[in-house]
Design an enzyme around this catalytic site. Structure first.
Site, PDB file in Angstrom:
ATOM      1  N   GLU A 257     -18.969  16.059 -13.048  1.00  0.00           N
ATOM      2  CA  GLU A 257     -18.533  16.014 -14.449  1.00  0.00           C
ATOM      3  C   GLU A 257     -18.674  14.568 -14.876  1.00  0.00           C
ATOM      4  O   GLU A 257     -17.876  13.716 -14.475  1.00  0.00           O
ATOM      5  CB  GLU A 257     -17.070  16.462 -14.570  1.00  0.00           C
ATOM      6  CG  GLU A 257     -16.819  17.893 -14.142  1.00  0.00           C
ATOM      7  CD  GLU A 257     -17.479  18.916 -15.050  1.00  0.00           C
ATOM      8  OE1 GLU A 257     -17.930  18.557 -16.147  1.00  0.00           O
ATOM      9  OE2 GLU A 257     -17.568  20.083 -14.637  1.00  0.00           O
ATOM     10  N   CYS A 296     -13.513  12.340 -21.831  1.00  0.00           N
ATOM     11  CA  CYS A 296     -14.932  12.644 -21.623  1.00  0.00           C
ATOM     12  C   CYS A 296     -15.443  13.554 -22.728  1.00  0.00           C
ATOM     13  O   CYS A 296     -16.631  13.605 -22.994  1.00  0.00           O
ATOM     14  CB  CYS A 296     -15.110  13.312 -20.270  1.00  0.00           C
ATOM     15  SG  CYS A 296     -14.005  14.708 -20.052  1.00  0.00           S
TER      16      CYS A 296
HETATM   17  P1  NAP Z   1     -16.049   5.846 -12.199  1.00  0.00           P
HETATM   18  O1  NAP Z   1     -15.967   4.393 -12.195  1.00  0.00           O
HETATM   19  O2  NAP Z   1     -17.360   6.469 -11.984  1.00  0.00           O
HETATM   20  O3  NAP Z   1     -14.985   6.347 -11.147  1.00  0.00           O
HETATM   21  C1  NAP Z   1     -14.750   7.714 -10.948  1.00  0.00           C
HETATM   22  C2  NAP Z   1     -14.147   7.912  -9.570  1.00  0.00           C
HETATM   23  O4  NAP Z   1     -15.113   7.594  -8.581  1.00  0.00           O
HETATM   24  C3  NAP Z   1     -12.950   7.021  -9.273  1.00  0.00           C
HETATM   25  O5  NAP Z   1     -12.024   7.752  -8.522  1.00  0.00           O
HETATM   26  C4  NAP Z   1     -13.556   5.922  -8.443  1.00  0.00           C
HETATM   27  O6  NAP Z   1     -12.622   5.289  -7.609  1.00  0.00           O
HETATM   28  C5  NAP Z   1     -14.553   6.706  -7.637  1.00  0.00           C
HETATM   29  N1  NAP Z   1     -15.612   5.905  -7.049  1.00  0.00           N
HETATM   30  C6  NAP Z   1     -16.275   4.873  -7.576  1.00  0.00           C
HETATM   31  N2  NAP Z   1     -17.214   4.437  -6.704  1.00  0.00           N
HETATM   32  C7  NAP Z   1     -17.121   5.229  -5.616  1.00  0.00           C
HETATM   33  C8  NAP Z   1     -17.813   5.275  -4.373  1.00  0.00           C
HETATM   34  N3  NAP Z   1     -18.795   4.449  -4.093  1.00  0.00           N
HETATM   35  N4  NAP Z   1     -17.447   6.210  -3.472  1.00  0.00           N
HETATM   36  C9  NAP Z   1     -16.458   7.091  -3.737  1.00  0.00           C
HETATM   37  N5  NAP Z   1     -15.777   7.084  -4.891  1.00  0.00           N
HETATM   38  C10 NAP Z   1     -16.110   6.162  -5.825  1.00  0.00           C
HETATM   39  O7  NAP Z   1     -15.518   6.459 -13.573  1.00  0.00           O
HETATM   40  P2  NAP Z   1     -14.167   6.088 -14.321  1.00  0.00           P
HETATM   41  O8  NAP Z   1     -14.372   4.755 -14.909  1.00  0.00           O
HETATM   42  O9  NAP Z   1     -12.974   6.338 -13.490  1.00  0.00           O
HETATM   43  O10 NAP Z   1     -14.149   7.195 -15.448  1.00  0.00           O
HETATM   44  C11 NAP Z   1     -14.723   7.028 -16.699  1.00  0.00           C
HETATM   45  C12 NAP Z   1     -15.969   7.837 -16.818  1.00  0.00           C
HETATM   46  O11 NAP Z   1     -15.720   9.162 -16.392  1.00  0.00           O
HETATM   47  C13 NAP Z   1     -16.451   7.953 -18.233  1.00  0.00           C
HETATM   48  O12 NAP Z   1     -17.822   7.696 -18.268  1.00  0.00           O
HETATM   49  C14 NAP Z   1     -16.149   9.383 -18.632  1.00  0.00           C
HETATM   50  O13 NAP Z   1     -17.026   9.929 -19.569  1.00  0.00           O
HETATM   51  C15 NAP Z   1     -16.233  10.090 -17.325  1.00  0.00           C
HETATM   52  N6  NAP Z   1     -15.379  11.266 -17.338  1.00  0.00           N
HETATM   53  C16 NAP Z   1     -15.950  12.485 -17.316  1.00  0.00           C
HETATM   54  C17 NAP Z   1     -15.159  13.617 -17.338  1.00  0.00           C
HETATM   55  C18 NAP Z   1     -15.748  14.985 -17.321  1.00  0.00           C
HETATM   56  O14 NAP Z   1     -15.010  15.953 -17.117  1.00  0.00           O
HETATM   57  N7  NAP Z   1     -17.024  15.151 -17.499  1.00  0.00           N
HETATM   58  C19 NAP Z   1     -13.774  13.496 -17.370  1.00  0.00           C
HETATM   59  C20 NAP Z   1     -13.218  12.222 -17.393  1.00  0.00           C
HETATM   60  C21 NAP Z   1     -14.040  11.118 -17.369  1.00  0.00           C
HETATM   61  P3  NAP Z   1     -12.036   3.825  -7.943  1.00  0.00           P
HETATM   62  O15 NAP Z   1     -11.328   3.949  -9.234  1.00  0.00           O
HETATM   63  O16 NAP Z   1     -11.138   3.563  -6.806  1.00  0.00           O
HETATM   64  O17 NAP Z   1     -13.231   2.933  -8.020  1.00  0.00           O
END
Ligand code: NAP
Length: 675
Positions: A257, A296
């Site tokens: 997602e 999102c």
């Molecule tokens: P993110 O930086 O991609 O992080 C998402 C998750 O991935 C966090 O738990 C993060 O942990 C983890 N993560 C990052 N690098 C990783 C790795 N190398 N290995 C394992 N896990 C890893 O996204 P975010 O900033 O939290 O969220 C914002 C984004 O999410 C926006 O672009 C939004 O559009 C999208 N989003 C989409 C939906 C949907 O349902 N489609 C819903 C909500 C948000 P850490 O925080 O510990 O780095």
């Protein structure tokens, strides 16, 4: 006060052995938590889930799992104020917190009730009808779902720390699969508290849930074909995880997602002065500001007929001017902070990128007049409304997601142009349209549905009850194609199937019937001494059958039934007209007469375990019955579902046969039987 977050591995809480990272309040920058997962035995966690949690969950039926999920929802509701208190430090207003906390519990409640209503009190889920293969019916096919025997690894985004965890846990636990939850670090302290509440409820079997508050270490290296990774977050992280060698090598299911440039569309029929115009304006402004735009599903692109763009801009600006940004704890604040200073920096940077392609018509990227408490630095930003007058030459407005209160207004020429612009986001989670013209709505769906996971059509008739553009609902699918990640979550029972394996079974009806615990055509139909209506729910075996004597249906019966019910349709009353009809040889018995006589043949009248007849399913009249012909009935226990401690539902396969053993009618009869 700084909270030391703990991991929950192999049914025990434990802090990281080192490498802790501070997490700061979004409102004043104070350190609110220390987080980290150093020292965890990630491989051991997977093994614990597979070896302990999985077997325990798979030993429970769907109904038992559904009751457990309900208990989890109840405990979140009972302790919700603890979560609201923490949620305030993430910059969330009470309304934002409500979506996250009570919305999360509501999602579990819905999954629980769907699980009890739509799934069997069993561990195997039948998918579709029996597929006849051999001519004689001795070799048949049946699709079934069984639980995956691995672990669900849930990697969540920061924006909904409670809902984000619960919306994934509902379907996973209902499927009988244990989970390892890894929240985003920025708001993981709220998730940790909610997770603790779930564990303290004492309703989960050992190994069902584990928590990682920090990096995932070498967890992904040890995934197998029975595991599922369900990821929510940025496209960049999704790509990184999806290309992990173990995920490709082992064929690990990966649900993504990701971000999405969601659009909303003011249809050509919905100009100023129409209710739809006002609804559109309200929706754009509120989608920008709820959760400070960190959804999102938020509206990133608002498409308006060129003739109305100035009116739309003015009206949206008037609404945004009323937004009060600041610390959600302060009275009157209507929009809180972004989740962290890091997010603030990111949103400002993305807004600057947008300003290369679009004009900022409301707000200030670098300054905001925020109402704040004492000291500190909060992650506040004003709503930012852009306008792109040449949307076909403005690349970034269709590509750059500023994950904050940021939207771009753009004009379109006609509906086809609007559809093409909406689809230019290359796949989104949600598209909404404001129109009172069903023909426009249909054209929109035909042109755009393939690009969007959910489409909301809002008009004056549904607006009051509408859940809005940005709210994913547990009974509807959430996810979208292309840029949105290609994933699908929730959608009621559909979401449960993401954690199960569908297999096509082939074999004899007797064997397959025993596997699915449902009588299938061709399986044995034992006949006993006792009439089935004299047996209690627990005494009835699947397949148990009653074969009734025959009864002749006379012309007198047909005329009596016609006079009594008033159903004097010509096919029952007029020989010549009936014979001229391509379906009938002449006058025939009413279908409802056949049903009534069938009941008269199989019912056992005295009070007993059958409490009520509550309906028929899949009724088909297959052969017309002429006066003078006889019918008999075969009544077979098809399946049984306990509903409560007093009674359960029995589904009976009913077959009405002619004297020549032709099938006259078939249907499923549903009764409630005392346990
Ligand atoms: P993110 O930086 O991609 O992080 C998402 C998750 O991935 C966090 O738990 C993060 O942990 C983890 N993560 C990052 N690098 C990783 C790795 N190398 N290995 C394992 N896990 C890893 O996204 P975010 O900033 O939290 O969220 C914002 C984004 O999410 C926006 O672009 C939004 O559009 C999208 N989003 C989409 C939906 C949907 O349902 N489609 C819903 C909500 C948000 P850490 O925080 O510990 O780095």
């Amino acid at each position: 006060m700084t909270k030391m977050l703990k991991n929950y591995a192999a049914d025990a809480w434990g802090a990281a052995s080192g490498g802790l990272q501070p997490v700061r309040s979004a409102v004043n920058g104070e350190v609110v938590a220390q987080t980290g997962s150093q020292g965890l035995d990630f491989k051991g966690m997977l093994e614990h889930a597979r070896g302990v949690g999985g077997p325990a969950l798979r030993a429970m039926t769907f109904h038992a799992r559904a009751r457990m999920i309900k208990a989890l929802a109840e405990v979140i509701m009972a302790r919700k104020e603890e979560l609201y208190a923490l949620s305030a430090s993430t910059g969330a207003t009470r309304t934002d917190g409500w979506i996250d906390i009570e919305g999360g519990a509501g999602t579990l409640f819905t999954m629980s009730s769907k699980g009890r209503r739509e799934l069997p009190d069993d561990v195997v889920l039948v998918d579709g009808e029996l597929e006849p293969i051999g001519k004689r019916g001795t070799f048949v096919g049946q699709h079934v779902y069984t639980s995956l025997q691995g672990v669900a690894v849930h990697i969540n985004a920061f924006n909904f720390p409670v809902w984000g965890m619960l919306e994934k846990l509902g379907p996973t636990l209902l499927a009988g699969v244990p989970a390892i939850v890894k929240p985003a670090s920025a708001t993981g302290y709220v998730t940790e508290a909610a997770f603790r509440i779930l564990i303290e409820a004492g309703v989960l079997p050992p190994g069902a849930l584990q928590l990682i508050v920090g990096q995932v270490g070498d967890l992904l290296d040890h995934l197998t074909c029975q595991d599922v990774v369900s990821f929510t977050g940025s496209a960049e992280t999704a790509l990184k995880l999806q290309s992990h060698p173990a995920i490709g090598r082992e064929g690990v299911r990966f649900i993504a997602e990701r971000d999405s440039l969601n659009a909303t569309l003011l249809a050509p029929d919905a100009g100023p002065g129409t209710p739809e115009f006002d609804l559109f304006v309200r929706e754009v402004a509120s989608e920008m500001t709820i959760k400070a735009g960190q959804k999102c599903t938020a509206i990133r692109r608002a498409l308006v007929p060129a003739a109305h763009i100035q009116a739309a801009e003015d009206a949206i600006k008037a609404r945004l001017a009323k937004v009060v940004v600041g610390d959600p704890a302060i009275e009157g604040v209507t929009m809180g902070a972004l989740a962290s200073l890091g997010q603030l920096k990111d949103v400002r940077e993305k807004a600057r990128q947008l300003s290369a392609d679009a004009r900022l018509v409301f707000g200030d990227i670098d300054h905001v007049d925020a109402r704040m408490g004492e000291g500190g630095e909060g992650a506040f930003i004003s709503p930012l409304l852009f306008r792109a007058d040449t949307p076909w030459t403005s690349e970034r407005v269709h590509d750059v997601e500023a994950f904050g209160p940021v939207s771009t207004l753009m004009p379109y020429r006609d509906l086809d142009d609007a559809i093409a612009l909406a689809n230019r986001g290359k796949g989104s989670l949600v598209l909404s349209a404001f129109t009172y013209d069903p023909a426009t709505a249909r054209r929109l769906i035909l042109g755009a549905a393939a690009f969007h996971g959910r489409i909301v059509l809002i008009d004056r008739d549904c607006a009051r009850e509408s859940t809005g553009h940005g709210s994913p609902l547990p009974m509807l699918v959430h996810g979208g194609p292309g840029r949105a990640g290609g994933g699908e979550e929730m959608g009621g029972v559909r979401g449960v199937k993401h954690y199960m394996q569908r297999s096509a079974l082939q074999g004899s009806p007797r064997t397959l019937s025993a596997i699915v615990n449902r009588w299938l055509p061709g399986a044995p139909q034992p006949i006993g001494e006792a009439h089935p209506f004299r047996q209690r729910f627990g005494e009835l075996d699947v397949g148990y059958t009653l074969k009734t004597p025959a009864r002749t249906v006379t012309l007198e019966d047909i005329e009596h039934f016609a006079a009594f019910t008033g159903d004097t349709f010509y096919a029952h009353m007029d020989e010549e007209a009936a014979a001229a009809n391509p379906f009938f040889p002449g006058r025939v018995a009413h279908g409802y007469l056949i049903l009534s006589f069938a009941a008269g043949l199989f019912v056992d009248p005295a009070p007993g375990p059958v409490l009520a007849n509550y309906g028929l399913d899949a009724l088909r009249f297959l052969k017309p019955l002429s006066p003078g012909e006889a019918i008999r009935v075969e009544l077979t226990v098809k399946d049984k579902t306990a509903r409560n401690p007093e009674y359960g539902e029995v589904r009976w396969a009913v077959k009405v046969l002619s004297a020549a053993d032709e099938t006259v009618a078939t249907y499923d009869l549903l009764t409630m039987n005392a346990l």
